[in-house]
Design an enzyme around this catalytic site. Structure first.
Site, PDB file in Angstrom:
ATOM      1  N   CYS A  63       0.822  -1.222   0.000  1.00  0.00           N
ATOM      2  CA  CYS A  63       0.000   0.000   0.000  1.00  0.00           C
ATOM      3  C   CYS A  63       0.849   1.262   0.000  1.00  0.00           C
ATOM      4  O   CYS A  63       0.327   2.352   0.228  1.00  0.00           O
ATOM      5  CB  CYS A  63      -0.872  -0.006   1.249  1.00  0.00           C
ATOM      6  SG  CYS A  63       0.143   0.009   2.741  1.00  0.00           S
ATOM      7  N   CYS A  86      -2.196   1.914   4.528  1.00  0.00           N
ATOM      8  CA  CYS A  86      -3.175   1.111   5.282  1.00  0.00           C
ATOM      9  C   CYS A  86      -3.215   1.506   6.759  1.00  0.00           C
ATOM     10  O   CYS A  86      -4.141   1.144   7.468  1.00  0.00           O
ATOM     11  CB  CYS A  86      -2.893  -0.376   5.141  1.00  0.00           C
ATOM     12  SG  CYS A  86      -1.374  -0.905   5.926  1.00  0.00           S
ATOM     13  N   CYS A 166       7.429 -13.433  -5.071  1.00  0.00           N
ATOM     14  CA  CYS A 166       7.698 -14.083  -6.354  1.00  0.00           C
ATOM     15  C   CYS A 166       9.154 -14.007  -6.791  1.00  0.00           C
ATOM     16  O   CYS A 166       9.715 -14.993  -7.250  1.00  0.00           O
ATOM     17  CB  CYS A 166       6.867 -13.439  -7.460  1.00  0.00           C
ATOM     18  SG  CYS A 166       5.098 -13.459  -7.201  1.00  0.00           S
ATOM     19  N   PHE A 264      -0.042   9.847  17.036  1.00  0.00           N
ATOM     20  CA  PHE A 264       1.006  10.483  16.227  1.00  0.00           C
ATOM     21  C   PHE A 264       1.054   9.730  14.889  1.00  0.00           C
ATOM     22  O   PHE A 264       0.360  10.072  13.961  1.00  0.00           O
ATOM     23  CB  PHE A 264       2.354  10.483  16.962  1.00  0.00           C
ATOM     24  CG  PHE A 264       3.339  11.362  16.260  1.00  0.00           C
ATOM     25  CD1 PHE A 264       3.455  12.699  16.598  1.00  0.00           C
ATOM     26  CD2 PHE A 264       4.121  10.888  15.218  1.00  0.00           C
ATOM     27  CE1 PHE A 264       4.333  13.543  15.903  1.00  0.00           C
ATOM     28  CE2 PHE A 264       4.992  11.708  14.524  1.00  0.00           C
ATOM     29  CZ  PHE A 264       5.104  13.040  14.868  1.00  0.00           C
ATOM     30  N   GLY A 353       7.887   8.831  21.004  1.00  0.00           N
ATOM     31  CA  GLY A 353       6.958   8.901  22.133  1.00  0.00           C
ATOM     32  C   GLY A 353       5.913   7.799  22.056  1.00  0.00           C
ATOM     33  O   GLY A 353       5.558   7.189  23.078  1.00  0.00           O
ATOM     34  N   GLY A 354       5.422   7.534  20.864  1.00  0.00           N
ATOM     35  CA  GLY A 354       4.421   6.474  20.690  1.00  0.00           C
ATOM     36  C   GLY A 354       4.972   5.133  21.115  1.00  0.00           C
ATOM     37  O   GLY A 354       4.280   4.315  21.727  1.00  0.00           O
ATOM     38  N   ASP A 364      11.980  -2.267  20.938  1.00  0.00           N
ATOM     39  CA  ASP A 364      13.431  -2.404  20.779  1.00  0.00           C
ATOM     40  C   ASP A 364      14.179  -1.180  21.254  1.00  0.00           C
ATOM     41  O   ASP A 364      15.391  -1.213  21.417  1.00  0.00           O
ATOM     42  CB  ASP A 364      13.764  -2.623  19.297  1.00  0.00           C
ATOM     43  CG  ASP A 364      13.162  -3.911  18.786  1.00  0.00           C
ATOM     44  OD1 ASP A 364      13.141  -4.889  19.551  1.00  0.00           O
ATOM     45  OD2 ASP A 364      12.705  -3.947  17.632  1.00  0.00           O
ATOM     46  N   PHE A 919       5.113 -29.726  -3.821  1.00  0.00           N
ATOM     47  CA  PHE A 919       4.097 -30.762  -3.576  1.00  0.00           C
ATOM     48  C   PHE A 919       4.641 -31.987  -2.834  1.00  0.00           C
ATOM     49  O   PHE A 919       4.486 -33.116  -3.256  1.00  0.00           O
ATOM     50  CB  PHE A 919       3.541 -31.176  -4.945  1.00  0.00           C
ATOM     51  CG  PHE A 919       2.118 -31.657  -4.936  1.00  0.00           C
ATOM     52  CD1 PHE A 919       1.067 -30.773  -4.753  1.00  0.00           C
ATOM     53  CD2 PHE A 919       1.812 -33.004  -5.141  1.00  0.00           C
ATOM     54  CE1 PHE A 919      -0.250 -31.210  -4.769  1.00  0.00           C
ATOM     55  CE2 PHE A 919       0.497 -33.453  -5.161  1.00  0.00           C
ATOM     56  CZ  PHE A 919      -0.531 -32.558  -4.976  1.00  0.00           C
ATOM     57  N   GLU A1275       8.722 -25.314 -10.026  1.00  0.00           N
ATOM     58  CA  GLU A1275       8.952 -25.887  -8.695  1.00  0.00           C
ATOM     59  C   GLU A1275      10.381 -26.346  -8.410  1.00  0.00           C
ATOM     60  O   GLU A1275      10.873 -26.180  -7.297  1.00  0.00           O
ATOM     61  CB  GLU A1275       8.008 -27.083  -8.506  1.00  0.00           C
ATOM     62  CG  GLU A1275       6.559 -26.661  -8.437  1.00  0.00           C
ATOM     63  CD  GLU A1275       5.640 -27.852  -8.528  1.00  0.00           C
ATOM     64  OE1 GLU A1275       5.578 -28.450  -9.616  1.00  0.00           O
ATOM     65  OE2 GLU A1275       4.999 -28.184  -7.532  1.00  0.00           O
TER      66      GLU A1275
HETATM   67  C1  LIG Z   1       4.760  -3.017  10.925  1.00  0.00           C
HETATM   68  C2  LIG Z   1       5.279  -2.553  12.255  1.00  0.00           C
HETATM   69  C3  LIG Z   1       6.568  -2.882  12.613  1.00  0.00           C
HETATM   70  C4  LIG Z   1       7.064  -2.479  13.839  1.00  0.00           C
HETATM   71  N1  LIG Z   1       8.335  -2.847  14.180  1.00  0.00           N
HETATM   72  C5  LIG Z   1       8.824  -2.479  15.373  1.00  0.00           C
HETATM   73  C6  LIG Z   1      10.135  -2.861  15.751  1.00  0.00           C
HETATM   74  O1  LIG Z   1      10.872  -3.489  14.995  1.00  0.00           O
HETATM   75  N2  LIG Z   1      10.550  -2.507  16.992  1.00  0.00           N
HETATM   76  C7  LIG Z   1       9.765  -1.795  17.852  1.00  0.00           C
HETATM   77  O2  LIG Z   1      10.179  -1.491  18.945  1.00  0.00           O
HETATM   78  N3  LIG Z   1       8.525  -1.415  17.495  1.00  0.00           N
HETATM   79  C8  LIG Z   1       8.052  -1.738  16.298  1.00  0.00           C
HETATM   80  N4  LIG Z   1       6.789  -1.365  15.945  1.00  0.00           N
HETATM   81  C9  LIG Z   1       6.002  -0.562  16.900  1.00  0.00           C
HETATM   82  C10 LIG Z   1       6.140   0.895  16.548  1.00  0.00           C
HETATM   83  O3  LIG Z   1       7.427   1.306  16.776  1.00  0.00           O
HETATM   84  C11 LIG Z   1       5.185   1.679  17.370  1.00  0.00           C
HETATM   85  O4  LIG Z   1       3.919   1.313  16.939  1.00  0.00           O
HETATM   86  C12 LIG Z   1       5.391   3.156  17.159  1.00  0.00           C
HETATM   87  O5  LIG Z   1       6.596   3.588  17.645  1.00  0.00           O
HETATM   88  C13 LIG Z   1       4.286   3.923  17.800  1.00  0.00           C
HETATM   89  O6  LIG Z   1       4.418   5.269  17.374  1.00  0.00           O
HETATM   90  P1  LIG Z   1       3.206   6.048  16.734  1.00  0.00           P
HETATM   91  O7  LIG Z   1       3.627   7.454  16.614  1.00  0.00           O
HETATM   92  O8  LIG Z   1       2.732   5.416  15.503  1.00  0.00           O
HETATM   93  O9  LIG Z   1       2.157   5.866  17.885  1.00  0.00           O
HETATM   94  P2  LIG Z   1       0.542   5.890  17.909  1.00  0.00           P
HETATM   95  O10 LIG Z   1       0.025   4.672  17.278  1.00  0.00           O
HETATM   96  O11 LIG Z   1       0.150   7.166  17.250  1.00  0.00           O
HETATM   97  O12 LIG Z   1       0.340   5.918  19.412  1.00  0.00           O
HETATM   98  C14 LIG Z   1       0.734   4.842  20.227  1.00  0.00           C
HETATM   99  C15 LIG Z   1       0.346   5.066  21.688  1.00  0.00           C
HETATM  100  O13 LIG Z   1       1.134   6.098  22.264  1.00  0.00           O
HETATM  101  C16 LIG Z   1       0.317   7.157  22.727  1.00  0.00           C
HETATM  102  N5  LIG Z   1       1.083   8.367  22.486  1.00  0.00           N
HETATM  103  C17 LIG Z   1       1.750   8.662  21.345  1.00  0.00           C
HETATM  104  N6  LIG Z   1       2.453   9.778  21.515  1.00  0.00           N
HETATM  105  C18 LIG Z   1       2.214  10.222  22.779  1.00  0.00           C
HETATM  106  C19 LIG Z   1       2.665  11.332  23.530  1.00  0.00           C
HETATM  107  N7  LIG Z   1       3.498  12.204  23.038  1.00  0.00           N
HETATM  108  N8  LIG Z   1       2.226  11.445  24.788  1.00  0.00           N
HETATM  109  C20 LIG Z   1       1.368  10.551  25.320  1.00  0.00           C
HETATM  110  N9  LIG Z   1       0.922   9.482  24.648  1.00  0.00           N
HETATM  111  C21 LIG Z   1       1.349   9.330  23.402  1.00  0.00           C
HETATM  112  C22 LIG Z   1      -0.963   7.043  21.984  1.00  0.00           C
HETATM  113  O14 LIG Z   1      -2.030   7.606  22.660  1.00  0.00           O
HETATM  114  C23 LIG Z   1      -1.087   5.526  21.850  1.00  0.00           C
HETATM  115  O15 LIG Z   1      -1.578   5.002  23.041  1.00  0.00           O
HETATM  116  C24 LIG Z   1       6.255  -1.729  14.718  1.00  0.00           C
HETATM  117  C25 LIG Z   1       4.958  -1.386  14.359  1.00  0.00           C
HETATM  118  C26 LIG Z   1       4.474  -1.793  13.139  1.00  0.00           C
HETATM  119  C27 LIG Z   1       3.073  -1.431  12.754  1.00  0.00           C
HETATM  120  S1  FES Z   2       4.703 -10.567  -4.910  1.00  0.00           S
HETATM  121 FE1  FES Z   2       6.225  -9.445  -5.948  1.00  0.00          FE
HETATM  122  S2  FES Z   2       5.833  -9.933  -8.003  1.00  0.00           S
HETATM  123 FE2  FES Z   2       4.456 -11.200  -6.922  1.00  0.00          FE
HETATM  124  S1  FES Z   3       1.570  -2.740   4.572  1.00  0.00           S
HETATM  125 FE1  FES Z   3       0.451  -4.395   3.836  1.00  0.00          FE
HETATM  126  S2  FES Z   3      -1.290  -3.405   3.072  1.00  0.00           S
HETATM  127 FE2  FES Z   3      -0.276  -1.831   4.057  1.00  0.00          FE
END
Ligand SMILES: Cc1cc2nc3c(=O)[nH]c(=O)nc-3n(C[C@H](O)[C@H](O)[C@H](O)COP(=O)(O)OP(=O)(O)OC[C@H]3O[C@@H](n4cnc5c(N)ncnc54)[C@H](O)[C@@H]3O)c2cc1C
Ligand code: FES
Ligand code: FES
Length: 1342
Positions: A63, A86, A166, A264, A353-354, A364, A919, A1275
């Protein structure tokens, strides 16, 4: 101020509509709903088909779009970020320019973007579903560099958020590198003849790279856009975007606690909304608060604004690192963690912060911040003072933090260490995969040391912090251990004490969510040991072990590159044998290729959602649809009583129900379908259907359960040759072993999607779907509806990947919605979300194998006795056929004079398992190669010697009586040893292993043969229909389905060759059962053979007719004129072709008889390097030599080889299905699959590609049994990935030997980081698994 006052005040000041641009077009949206994602809006409101829905959780990159935004009006600075549409809320794009793949270029070649055209030219798109996302990520790499060309290193890292199932990634990376500024960094020795390297490709495009890069213009209006406070009132949610800290604090104070949610990046909030059904009524966006964005360094500290995205943080950290101040390693520790942290798209939006506030156990970043002594700055409206709290006191456990319900985290302060003190900080992480994978364990360690005379000049620990992620329900410090270590000397004795203390302090038992307790406890020690080594190296201690150097720093991964060698095309062929791009490649790279979910709905269309069993082996006592039927838009609930024909279906036996009538056999069995006016309503209603169950016993989940309960499909299957008892009597040595091989999820990027259109007048049903098997789908839908097959038509235009997963398991949901369409008399559509698709549509079968092998002193095989069980799930599907094929492919390229193979397909209470590339052959092959390695280890010989010794010779018979003709494996092995420099490299590997303790290498060469042709006679047939229109254009139809493997372009080139016209005159529109009927499933690597022959047959008839018009063959005539003449001469310009492979018959084990049409052959050499302390590893170099006969399309075939090899690497090393059972995974509900999305199930990604990948097609090979002397290739190459498995096993073996364990050891598949680490038995594993650690086996799901 009351809540109403605040609301009305902010309403009066704020805007209530969104302004943004999409691909240069202005949009003012007055009716936005705060719970709309950007992706939903682009696809459903703007009808853009480029951005795809692959997973909906930020894990696949399909996406990806680019968001650009003015961030500094005075300096005209624009920030460009790729994001996962997404997860991005629509409301977050106010003031932004969104570029989708459609904005880059169109099919009009004059304005196609070079990224799009080069991806086509370099074969970087197969099924095309991932392609728009890949294009956008590549585009983002350039734009984010502000119009400079990217470096190769940037490119290697930029695609970490995109998955492709693929291609195997190499051609995409090659394409990306053609845009690099520093291609000289690529190896560029003189190329071999007929060989093209990454460097060659880059060089050939380099001249076309001009600056500025071609970019979609940023809208002028947005340059001057001044953001204002925003208040969007949705139908159930409000969205606020304050602009100042005080405004934010006031809002949060008004809507305190659960009355609002701060957002955020929304990367966590959206996941909670989707998967935990957490609803909010008010969202407050933090993206426009200046105080939250700041990143600064003072003399005493780092100030990290809580609203810093990880991308901005990373750039700042690099800047600070380059300033070379003494920060005790803080910046580097954070950077190390960010290198493999989420993905580019996530880092571009997610905030520090999130992450902190989420307080996730697998964060991490929090362990590093904790170790660094970070302090949080929190603000609230009812206090003028900020509150400061140490991060070490902030986490209260499981998502809970020490924060008031109106507080906002503004900044994170990290104090700088005293420059005169010896202060060290490091971070560590080990995940299932490097790219975009959360840590299994992560750690941040800090120590302050002082050199004391009283300790003989040794260094004493003044303070220490050991912080871990993945070891508790939140980030946790080993406080007791820390206390006990203070005052001790920095020595190995102290660290040994620390290991023991930590293990006492951080116990994990087998019920711990996430499992892997032994591995996690081993990793804790490994990380600490690495830290110890690092500090010793930094202190330059005289006692420092030389091996410490290799573990003190992370592995440096060199730039990946590849080369392909393609023999010359036969001179007799004009078109066939040319590397022509995929038929739809341009459509795919421009986002114009339409998949089912992209099709517009017909008027009156209903949307379906499945109601699935949540229990295995359970009687349905009651279904209550009361609440569901109250959902607005609800139309009907469809269940077994609505089926007009047979509720029983199946591809081999009618043994499964479309809808559960009484007993749900597994979690995920379809109980009913809710149909509503909209997709959202259907989803909501389906969740409200209440089912009452009565649990039955015994619930059989694993192969062991099935053996215990004798739960099988049919009888034992047995294939034998010779007399095994005699063989064992003659053998000098006998070895026995039990091996387990896990299953595999197909993970096609396009989940199953269906559109079913009933026609009520004459009882016809038209289906648009993505199946590999249109005719069987047609047959079964007719059966379910009680109608003639002729009334059902299946259309398949293209499929976003299938790999066997859409051969039969795509049918049950299709049948269910066909019933719904007939019941309601309206079109019905359904697209399975990723979790449902993975959970219900079956996988590759897990296998248990017991073998006994007898052999001579030299290692010559005398006898092999094997018993195999596969976990078939709850219905037969193709489980017995897969077992049969595994039994036939057993033996690989080796002769066993006496052999007996017995097979059992186990019936369990899991969703039915199914076909998957190979298979059953990959499991057979791994077993057979395990036998080789076992014998070699026992005899202390090189496994390659055992392979050569037992290799079949030309004309010898397989164990099912087929003579091996055109046997090229000996030649392949010989040529490959030479071209890969195998023996010299073996010496280097041994030398490397001698001089390195904690990093080990393995090098392995393995040959493979794969029988092509179905072992059931009737399947070996195909049809084609060729229509030539008056203008000379040709419409070609055949029975095969385009699943990304390039079948259509191969068929087009065959037709062009035979008809003698240009390829661009020929078109394939779709595969449809009303054009070519009774088709054989597209699978078994036989589709080019079968359909190619049928196409040739049809075209030959037409050519023969046309030739009658050529009175003088020397007078040239254009194709168009010839066709015109033919039309006026009333020549039939339509032909049907048919082909039935001669000499094929049904497999018959009682007669020990089966046939393959021929064998595709090949071999691979794989070299790996393993970090024995963590299990992390890299493919250093892979050489593949493949015999594809005379290739129909060499570049497409190489795409299949590389893609299959990488899929095999996933199968044997990385991809792990884990479900709840009664013994191994008690922390999961029995029968539930926990690995059902990209977050938990990891397929190989960009940073897993071999650093050096060399693929060659065998020259001078022919194959009289297939079209134009070619060979099927889909395959076979998956088998070659066994070389990666055994190279890794060799690396473990080298470590074990250093540790004093000389004996053979068992390694089950997949060789995950966990299994590899635990196989490297040493003092660390002993502390966790005591005396059994040499033989300890991590838990698996089989
Ligand atoms: C595909 C994917 C891969 C990821 N991989 C990793 C990874 O490898 N390692 C890892 O550690 N994490 C990973 N994450 C988690 C990701 O790091 C956290 O989801 C992200 O840091 C949250 O930040 P955001 O700004 O999107 O938060 P939001 O989703 O916007 O908020 C998250 C939470 O924090 C609160 N919040 C946000 N900011 C504040 C603020 N300033 N004050 C008070 N509350 C606040 C919100 O209210 C909510 O409860 C992954 C997430 C996804 C979706
Ligand atoms: S998933 Fe990348 S070409 Fe099919
Ligand atoms: S990352 Fe898979 S649809 Fe958005």
């Amino acid at each position: 101020m009351t809540k109403d006052d605040t609301t009305s005040e902010s309403q009066s000041k704020s805007m209530n509509s969104l302004l943004f641009y999409v691909n240069g077009k202005e949009i003012i949206e007055h009716n936005a709903e705060p719970d709309w994602t950007l992706l939903w809006y682009l696809r459903n409101k703007l009808k853009l088909t480029g951005p795809k829905l692959g997973c909906g959780e930020g894990g696949c990159g399909a996406c990806t779009v680019l968001i650009s935004q003015s961030i500094n009006r005075s300096s005209d600075e624009i920030e460009h970020r790729t994001v996962n549409a997404c997860l991005a809320p629509l409301c977050s794009v106010d003031g932004c320019h969104i570029v989708t793949v459609e904005g880059l270029g169109s099919m009009n070649k004059s304005n196609i973007h070079p990224i799009q055209s080069r991806l086509v030219e370099l074969f970087g798109s197969q099924c095309g579903f991932c392609t728009p996302g890949v294009v956008m990520s590549l585009y983002g790499t350039g734009t984010s560099k502000n119009n400079e060309l990217s470096t190769i290193q940037d490119i290697e890292e930029a695609l970490d958020g995109n998955l492709c199932r693929c291609t195997g990634y190499r051609p995409i990376l090659d394409t990306a590198k053609t845009f690099a500024s520093d291609i000289d960094k690529l190896p560029h020795e003189e190329s071999l003849p007929f060989t093209s390297t990454t460097f060659d490709k880059c060089l050939s495009f380099a001249k076309q790279n001009s600056l500025p890069l071609s970019q979609v213009e940023f809208p002028e209006k947005l340059r001057h856009y001044i953001p204002q406070s925003l208040h969007i009132m949705g139908s159930s949610i409000d969205w606020y975007r304050p602009l100042s800290l005080s405004e934010l604090l006031q809002l949060r104070h008004t809507y305190r606690g659960d009355a609002s949610k701060l957002v955020f990046g929304n990367t966590r909030v959206e996941i909670e909304r989707k998967f935990k059904q957490i609803k909010h009524t008010c969202l407050i966006s933090l993206t426009h608060i200046e105080e939250l964005q700041q990143l600064k360094r003072t003399a005493d500290e780092f100030y990290l604004g809580a609203g810093s995205t990880f991308t901005r943080l990373k750039l700042k950290l690099i800047e600070w690192t380059n300033e070379k101040i003494n920060d005790g390693g803080i910046c580097q520790a954070l950077l190390d963690q960010l290198r493999y942290f989420a993905s580019t798209q996530i880092r571009n939006v997610a905030s520090l912060g999130g992450n902190v506030i989420t307080a996730s156990s697998i964060s991490d970043i929090n362990p590093v911040l904790q170790a660094a002594g970070a302090e949080l700055e929190l603000h609230r409206a009812d206090s003028t003072e900020a509150r400061y709290i140490s991060l070490r006191d902030f986490f209260l456990g499981n998502g809970r933090v020490s924060m008031a319900d109106n507080e906002v985290l503004v900044a994170i302060h990290i104090p700088l260490p005293n420059p005169s003190s010896k202060w060290f900080l490091r971070s560590y992480k080990q995940a299932r995969r490097r790219d975009d994978s959360k840590g299994i364990v992560s750690a941040g360690f800090q120590v302050q040391l002082e050199q004391l005379d009283s300790l003989d000049g040794q260094w004493q620990i003044i303070s220490i912090c050991l912080s871990f992620g993945g070891m508790s329900s939140t980030t946790i410090m080993a406080k007791n251990t820390q206390q006990q270590l203070v005052g001790l000397a920095w020595t190995r004795i102290t660290i040994n004490k620390a290991f023991k203390l930590i293990l006492q302090e951080l116990p994990l038992d087998e019920q711990t969510p996430g499992g892997q307790s032994e591995y996690r406890r081993t990793l804790v020690q490994s990380f600490l040991f690495k830290f110890y080594a690092y500090v010793c190296v930094e202190l330059r201690l005289s006692t420092t072990d030389s091996s410490f150097l290799s573990i003190a720093r992370p592995f440096h991964r060199s730039i990946s590159h590849g080369q392909q060698t393609i023999p010359e095309r036969p001179s007799s062929q004009k078109t066939v044998g040319t590397s022509l791009p995929h038929q739809s490649a341009y459509l795919q790279t421009t986002g114009k290729a339409i998949f089912i979910d992209d099709m517009p709905s017909l008027i009156n269309t209903l949307h379906a959602a499945l109601v699935l069993s949540t229990q295995p082996n359970a009687k349905i006592k009651n279904i209550d649809i009361g609440a569901a039927s109250q959902v607005p838009g609800f139309v009907s609930f469809v269940s077994y009583s609505d089926v007009p024909g047979s509720n029983k279906i199946g591809v081999m036996e009618l043994d499964e129900e479309v809808f559960v009538s009484s007993i749900a056999p597994c979690i995920g069995a379809i109980i009913g379908v809710v149909v509503c006016e909209s997709e959202q309503e259907a989803l909501v209603a389906s969740k409200l259907v209440q089912i009452e169950y009565e649990l039955l016993t015994p619930t059989i989940l694993t192969i062991q359960d099935a053996i215990h309960n004798e739960s099988y499909f049919g009888d034992e299957m047995c294939l034998r040759q010779g007399d095994v008892n005699k063989g064992f009597a003659d053998a000098k040595h006998i070895l026995e072993e039990t091996l387990w091989i896990g299953g595999q999820e197909h993970f096609y990027l396009e989940s199953n999607s269906y559109m079913v259109i009933p026609s009520n007048d004459d009882k016809e049903l038209t289906l648009y779907l993505g199946t590999q098997n249109p005719s069987t789908t047609q047959d079964l839908i007719a059966l379910v509806l009680g109608r003639d097959v002729s009334r059902i038509t299946c259309h398949v235009k293209r499929i976003g990947g299938a790999f066997g997963g859409k051969e039969s398991r795509s049918i049950p949901p299709c049948a269910a919605i066909a019933v719904a369409a007939v019941k309601t008399g309206r079109p019905v559509r359904l697209t399975l979300d990723r979790h449902t698709d993975i959970s219900i549509t079956g996988h590759r079968h897990p296998f248990k194998i017991e073998y006994k092998v007898g052999f001579t002193d030299e290692g010559l095989f005398c006898a092999l006795d094997i018993r195999m069980w596969n976990n078939g799930g709850c219905s037969l599907d193709t489980s017995s056929a897969i077992m049969e094929w595994a039994m036939l492919q057993m033996g690989n390229c080796y002769r066993f004079p006496h052999i007996r193979i017995r097979g059992y397909a186990c019936k369990t209470h899991l969703p039915s398992n199914t076909a998957f590339r190979g298979f059953g052959a990959p499991q057979a092959m791994l077993t057979c190669e395990n036998v080789v390695e076992h014998v070699a280890s026992y005899l202390k010989r090189d496994p390659l010697m055992i392979r050569h010794l037992n290799l079949f010779k030309e004309g010898e018979l397989t164990h099912y009586g087929q003579a091996l003709e055109h046997w090229n494996v000996p030649r392949i092995l010989e040529e490959l040893s030479r071209s890969s420099d195998f023996f010299q490299r073996q010496i280097h590997v041994n030398e490397f292993n001698r001089t390195n303790i904690y990093r080990k290498r393995g090098l392995c060469m393995i040959p493979a043969k794969y029988g092509i042709g179905f072992p059931v006679q009737f399947l070996n047939q195909a049809g084609a229909l060729v229509l030539i229109y008056k203008d000379g254009s040709v419409l070609l139809s055949h029975g095969g389905v385009e699943i990304g493997q390039g079948l259509h372009i191969k068929m087009i080139s065959i037709a062009a060759e035979v008809l003698g016209c240009n390829i661009d005159r020929i078109r394939i529109s779709e595969t449809s059962t009303d054009k070519v009927h009774n088709t054989t499933t597209t699978g078994g690597s036989a589709s080019s053979d079968l359909n190619g022959m049928a196409v040739r047959h049809a075209c030959e008839q037409l050519r023969e007719r046309l030739d009658t018009l050529l009175v003088d063959k020397n007078v040239p005539i254009s194709w168009e004129d010839l066709i015109k003449q033919a039309y006026f001469a009333r020549i039939d310009l339509c032909a049907h072709g048919f082909y039935a492979t001669p000499g094929m018959f049904d497999v018959d084990f009682s007669q020990n008889r089966a046939t393959c049409n021929y064998f595709t052959q090949g071999a691979a050499v794989t070299e790996v390097e393993l970090d024995t302390l963590t299990g992390d590893w890299h493919l250093l170099r892979v050489d593949i030599l493949m015999d594809v006969g005379k290739s129909l399309n060499p570049s497409i075939d190489i795409g299949q080889i590389e893609g299959a090899y990488m899929q095999g690497v996933g199968l044997f090393t990385m991809e792990e299905l884990i479900w709840g059972d009664h013994t191994e995974h008690k922390w999961i509900k029995p029968g539930e699959l926990i690995t059902c999305g990209p977050d938990t199930y990891k397929i190989p990604s960009f940073s897993d590609v071999p650093i050096d990948l060399r693929v060659s097609l065998l020259s001078d090979s022919s194959n009289p049994r297939a079209i134009y002397s070619s060979k099927g290739i889909g395959e076979p190459p998956i088998l070659l990935a066994t070389s990666a498995f055994f190279a890794l096993k060799q690396a473990c073996m080298a470590y074990r030997q250093d540790q004093g364990f000389q004996d053979y050891f068992t390694l089950h598949s997949p060789a995950t980081v966990e299994r590899l680490r635990m196989a490297c038995a040493d003092e660390f594993t002993r502390r966790v698994c005591s005396n059994e650690h040499q033989t300890y086996q991590p838990r698996g799901s089989y």
